[in-house]
Scaffold this motif. Structure first.
Motif, short mmCIF file in Angstrom:
data_model
loop_
_atom_site.label_atom_id
_atom_site.label_comp_id
_atom_site.label_asym_id
_atom_site.label_seq_id
_atom_site.Cartn_x
_atom_site.Cartn_y
_atom_site.Cartn_z
N ILE A 1 -3.72 -1.27 1.72
CA ILE A 1 -5.15 -1.60 1.59
C ILE A 1 -5.79 -0.50 0.74
N VAL A 2 -6.41 -0.88 -0.36
CA VAL A 2 -7.15 0.11 -1.13
C VAL A 2 -8.44 0.41 -0.37
N THR A 3 -8.65 1.67 -0.05
CA THR A 3 -9.84 2.02 0.75
C THR A 3 -10.99 2.53 -0.12
N ARG B 1 -3.74 -12.00 3.87
CA ARG B 1 -4.31 -11.41 2.66
C ARG B 1 -5.55 -10.62 3.01
N PRO B 2 -5.70 -9.41 2.44
CA PRO B 2 -6.96 -8.69 2.68
C PRO B 2 -8.07 -9.27 1.82
N PHE B 3 -9.30 -9.13 2.27
CA PHE B 3 -10.41 -9.51 1.38
C PHE B 3 -11.62 -8.63 1.61
N LEU B 4 -12.46 -8.57 0.55
CA LEU B 4 -13.71 -7.77 0.60
C LEU B 4 -14.87 -8.75 0.44
N GLY B 5 -15.38 -8.88 -0.79
CA GLY B 5 -16.48 -9.83 -1.01
C GLY B 5 -16.03 -11.28 -0.98
N GLY B 6 -14.77 -11.52 -1.24
CA GLY B 6 -14.22 -12.89 -1.22
C GLY B 6 -14.53 -13.71 -2.46
N THR B 7 -15.14 -13.11 -3.49
CA THR B 7 -15.56 -13.91 -4.65
C THR B 7 -14.38 -14.38 -5.49
N ASP B 8 -13.26 -13.68 -5.40
CA ASP B 8 -12.03 -14.18 -6.01
C ASP B 8 -11.22 -14.98 -4.99
N VAL B 9 -11.07 -14.43 -3.80
CA VAL B 9 -10.19 -15.04 -2.79
C VAL B 9 -10.62 -16.47 -2.46
N GLY C 1 -10.96 -8.31 -15.86
CA GLY C 1 -11.89 -7.62 -14.94
C GLY C 1 -12.84 -6.69 -15.70
N ASP C 2 -14.14 -6.91 -15.57
CA ASP C 2 -15.10 -6.18 -16.39
C ASP C 2 -15.28 -4.71 -16.00
N THR C 3 -15.03 -4.39 -14.73
CA THR C 3 -15.30 -3.00 -14.32
C THR C 3 -14.08 -2.10 -14.48
N ALA D 1 -19.48 -9.09 -4.72
CA ALA D 1 -18.33 -8.59 -5.48
C ALA D 1 -18.26 -7.06 -5.44
N THR D 2 -17.03 -6.56 -5.34
CA THR D 2 -16.82 -5.11 -5.31
C THR D 2 -15.96 -4.67 -6.50
N ILE D 3 -16.05 -3.38 -6.82
CA ILE D 3 -15.20 -2.82 -7.88
C ILE D 3 -13.74 -2.85 -7.43
C1 LIG Z 1 -18.99 -17.40 -10.33
C2 LIG Z 1 -18.11 -16.21 -10.55
C3 LIG Z 1 -18.30 -15.42 -11.68
C4 LIG Z 1 -17.50 -14.31 -11.91
N1 LIG Z 1 -17.72 -13.56 -13.01
C5 LIG Z 1 -16.99 -12.45 -13.24
C6 LIG Z 1 -17.25 -11.63 -14.38
O1 LIG Z 1 -18.15 -11.89 -15.18
N2 LIG Z 1 -16.46 -10.53 -14.56
C7 LIG Z 1 -15.45 -10.20 -13.68
O2 LIG Z 1 -14.78 -9.18 -13.90
N3 LIG Z 1 -15.20 -10.94 -12.59
C8 LIG Z 1 -15.92 -12.07 -12.35
N4 LIG Z 1 -15.67 -12.84 -11.24
C9 LIG Z 1 -14.55 -12.48 -10.36
C10 LIG Z 1 -14.93 -11.65 -9.11
O3 LIG Z 1 -16.27 -11.78 -8.74
C11 LIG Z 1 -14.59 -10.16 -9.26
O4 LIG Z 1 -13.22 -9.97 -9.57
C12 LIG Z 1 -14.95 -9.33 -8.00
O5 LIG Z 1 -15.12 -7.99 -8.40
C13 LIG Z 1 -13.94 -9.39 -6.86
O6 LIG Z 1 -14.41 -8.57 -5.79
P1 LIG Z 1 -14.40 -9.08 -4.29
O7 LIG Z 1 -14.87 -7.97 -3.44
O8 LIG Z 1 -15.14 -10.37 -4.15
O9 LIG Z 1 -12.83 -9.32 -4.10
P2 LIG Z 1 -12.05 -10.33 -3.12
O10 LIG Z 1 -12.21 -11.72 -3.58
O11 LIG Z 1 -12.38 -10.04 -1.70
O12 LIG Z 1 -10.55 -9.82 -3.39
C14 LIG Z 1 -9.98 -9.89 -4.69
C15 LIG Z 1 -8.47 -9.64 -4.61
O13 LIG Z 1 -8.18 -8.33 -4.17
C16 LIG Z 1 -7.41 -8.36 -2.95
N5 LIG Z 1 -8.03 -7.32 -2.14
C17 LIG Z 1 -9.31 -7.32 -1.70
N6 LIG Z 1 -9.56 -6.18 -1.06
C18 LIG Z 1 -8.43 -5.44 -1.10
C19 LIG Z 1 -8.10 -4.15 -0.63
N7 LIG Z 1 -9.00 -3.37 0.00
N8 LIG Z 1 -6.86 -3.69 -0.84
C20 LIG Z 1 -5.94 -4.44 -1.48
N9 LIG Z 1 -6.20 -5.68 -1.96
C21 LIG Z 1 -7.43 -6.16 -1.78
C22 LIG Z 1 -7.59 -9.75 -2.38
O14 LIG Z 1 -6.50 -10.17 -1.57
C23 LIG Z 1 -7.72 -10.56 -3.66
O15 LIG Z 1 -6.44 -10.81 -4.20
C24 LIG Z 1 -16.46 -13.97 -10.99
C25 LIG Z 1 -16.27 -14.77 -9.84
C26 LIG Z 1 -17.08 -15.87 -9.62
C27 LIG Z 1 -16.86 -16.68 -8.39
#
Ligand SMILES: Cc1cc2nc3c(=O)[nH]c(=O)nc-3n(C[C@H](O)[C@H](O)[C@H](O)COP(=O)(O)OP(=O)(O)OC[C@H]3O[C@@H](n4cnc5c(N)ncnc54)[C@H](O)[C@@H]3O)c2cc1C
Length: 297
Positions: A173-175, A35-43, A130-132, A117-119
């Motif tokens: 991979i979304v770049t 699985r790809p990841f960026l900030g990991g806040t969802d993963v 998703g808020d953004t 967290a990333t958009i």
């Molecule tokens: C405490 C907490 C509060 C939160 N509050 C909110 C909130 O208020 N509003 C909100 O919208 N979200 C919220 N979130 C969710 C989360 O933070 C967001 O969705 C965040 O934007 C995800 O970005 P990330 O970079 O961490 O993604 P990641 O966790 O790295 O990835 C998210 C998903 O995308 C996939 N992915 C990642 N990168 C790529 C890529 N380049 N190409 C293809 N697939 C990819 C991963 O496999 C995964 O399935 C919250 C999370 C936590 C833990």
């Protein structure tokens, strides 16, 4: 029986490819386990809760251009996948030309979370909440995707297929996400209804963007996007068309807000009931559109 409220993160192998080509190859050859990841806040949260158990986590930050945030007065704005939300909020170009994007990012959880967290992660997670995503939709976002056959572009409007489901294929991979130059003088608003001010997902989210547009018989064009009220982030096109074709008045805005509510198919969950969500879509759509309308002058 004791309930473990803080389960440990399951073991995984951390993969750091040197190029996008290498990353796509690895992800496509290990489609079921990587699985790809960026900030990991969802993963990481989903792994810890046992919803996903990938053997390999592929770090796609720092790959060719994913860290760039670039504005060009002719071409528009490109936000690399690895650009975190705080960088988007702080960008003078975003603030000057796409303030609605910054407003949407600021509504996500806390400053600390937004440093990770990333958009693009918010989009690829494909949660209807998703808020953004709404701001990205109303600005006409286009995704740049690297797959095993190279680079391609896809409109964000056609990207979502269901909760957690997108058009992405193994190896994709979304770049970056790209936005064209926004309409001149446009005004935007994001209204999020949550159970608290911090760290909660939206019960309902309404994004509105308006601008003058001589092509529309009303002289104005409004774009709307709704969060948490359908299996995918929703664009209520009937409401948009109504305001394009009817003189914009308080009554017309109310009618458009009703059309937006009718377009929804929300569910009951821990955050709110379906009926409540529909009513809130109507109220918040009317509020957001009215505010945009006033600010358009
Ligand atoms: C405490 C907490 C509060 C939160 N509050 C909110 C909130 O208020 N509003 C909100 O919208 N979200 C919220 N979130 C969710 C989360 O933070 C967001 O969705 C965040 O934007 C995800 O970005 P990330 O970079 O961490 O993604 P990641 O966790 O790295 O990835 C998210 C998903 O995308 C996939 N992915 C990642 N990168 C790529 C890529 N380049 N190409 C293809 N697939 C990819 C991963 O496999 C995964 O399935 C919250 C999370 C936590 C833990």
């Amino acid at each position: 029986m004791t309930l473990n409220t803080h389960p440990a993160l399951p073991e995984f192998e951390y993969i750091r490819p040197a190029t996008l080509a290498e990353a796509s190859e690895f992800l496509s050859h290990n489609a079921d386990t990587a699985r790809p990841f960026l900030g990991g806040t969802d993963v990481f949260v989903r792994m810890r809760d046992g919803f996903i158990l990938p053997k390999f986590l592929v770090d796609v930050k720092n790959l060719d251009g994913t860290n760039e945030l670039r504005f060009d007065p002719q071409a528009g704005l490109t936000i690399g996948a690895a650009v975190n939300m705080n960088r988007v909020v702080a960008s003078p170009d975003v603030r000057a030309h796409y303030p609605l994007l910054a407003e949407a990012c600021r509504s996500v959880a806390s400053y600390q979370l937004r440093t990770r967290a990333t958009i693009v992660g918010n989009i690829c997670n494909a949660s209807p909440a998703g808020d953004t995503i709404g701001a990205c939709l109303v600005f006409g976002g286009v995704l740049h995707i690297h797959g095993v056959n190279g680079l391609r572009q896809e409109s964000l409007a056609a990207f979502f297929k269901g909760p957690g489901k997108t058009t992405l294929k193994p190896g994709d991979i979304v770049t970056a996400i790209h936005f064209p130059i926004p309409p001149k003088g446009c005004v935007g608003k994001y209204l999020k209804l949550g159970r608290n001010q911090l760290s909660d997902l939206a019960i309902v989210g309404v994004t509105a963007l308006g601008c003058k547009d001589a092509i529309c018989s009303s002289g104005y064009r409004f774009r709307l996007a709704l969060a948490s009220v359908a299996p995918v982030p929703l664009v209520p096109t009937e409401a948009e068309t109504y305001l394009a074709n009817h003189t914009v008045t308080a009554e017309a805005i109310q009618e458009a807000a009703c059309l937006a509510a009718e377009a929804c198919s929300p569910i009951d969950d821990v955050r709110g009931g379906a009926r409540y969500r529909k009513q809130m879509v109507r109220n918040l759509s009317a509020k957001a559109l009215t505010e945009v309308w006033k600010n358009l002058g």
